[in-house]
Scaffold this motif. Structure first.
Motif: not given
Length: 169
Positions: A34-38, A60-63, A74-85, A89-92
């Motif tokens: 698991n992880g952020c994978f931002d 793989l489980a994402l936050n 950080g206040d601006d994290r994540p940079i990428n939304t969950l849907a994008n993240r 990673v699903a494409a890997l």
């Protein structure tokens, strides 16, 4: 005119409420991480390939975005939304199923998945990995994989921000 189609990586995306059913279709030994994978980078890709190599299937489980924010990255994290993240990673090829969790830890998902192998990156001591004691007690294995590449999303963002600050002078 040429028609283009996307590979069917979206079939790897599994909402948490459907995960129990999906697990029945996966071969064993089952690996969980698991992880952020931002902002996906070489370190992430190498890590996921190493994790997948320890078993027959990788979950793989994402936050979620809220979970990432609570981690104090950080206040601006994540940079990428969950849907994008999730989509990236699903494409890997190394990832068989990707899901997510909104809690601060993936403890509930690990209890559901009952992985044969539980893996985190080299910055985690095995005794600090959530779910390690339970996985070991079931006869599973727990690994902390050493980093092959010293890259991180936080370092990448710091470099970008330093460059931006220099451009404003």
């Amino acid at each position: 005119m040429q028609e283009w189609s996307l590979p069917d990586f979206e079939s790897k995306i599994c909402p948490p409420e459907q995960l129990a059913e999906r697990l029945l279709t996966l071969p064993r030994p089952l690996v969980f991480t698991n992880g952020c994978f931002d902002i996906l980078h070489r370190g992430h890709v190498s890590y996921l390939a190493q994790a997948r190599a320890t078993g027959a299937a990788l979950v793989l489980a994402l936050n979620t975005d809220a979970s990432v924010k609570r981690q104090g990255k950080g206040d601006d994290r994540p940079i990428n939304t969950l849907a994008n993240r999730v989509a990236v990673v699903a494409a890997l090829a190394s990832v068989d199923v990707v899901t997510w969790f909104d809690e601060d830890t993936p403890a509930n998902l690990i209890a559901l998945v009952q992985p044969d192998v539980l893996i985190k990156g080299g910055d985690w001591a095995i005794e600090n990995i959530v779910g390690a004691a339970e996985t070991l007690a079931r006869g599973g294995k727990v690994y902390s994989i050493p980093f092959l590449h010293q890259t991180s999303t936080t370092q990448t963002l710091a470099k970008i921000r330093a460059t931006e600050a220099g451009c404003g002078k």
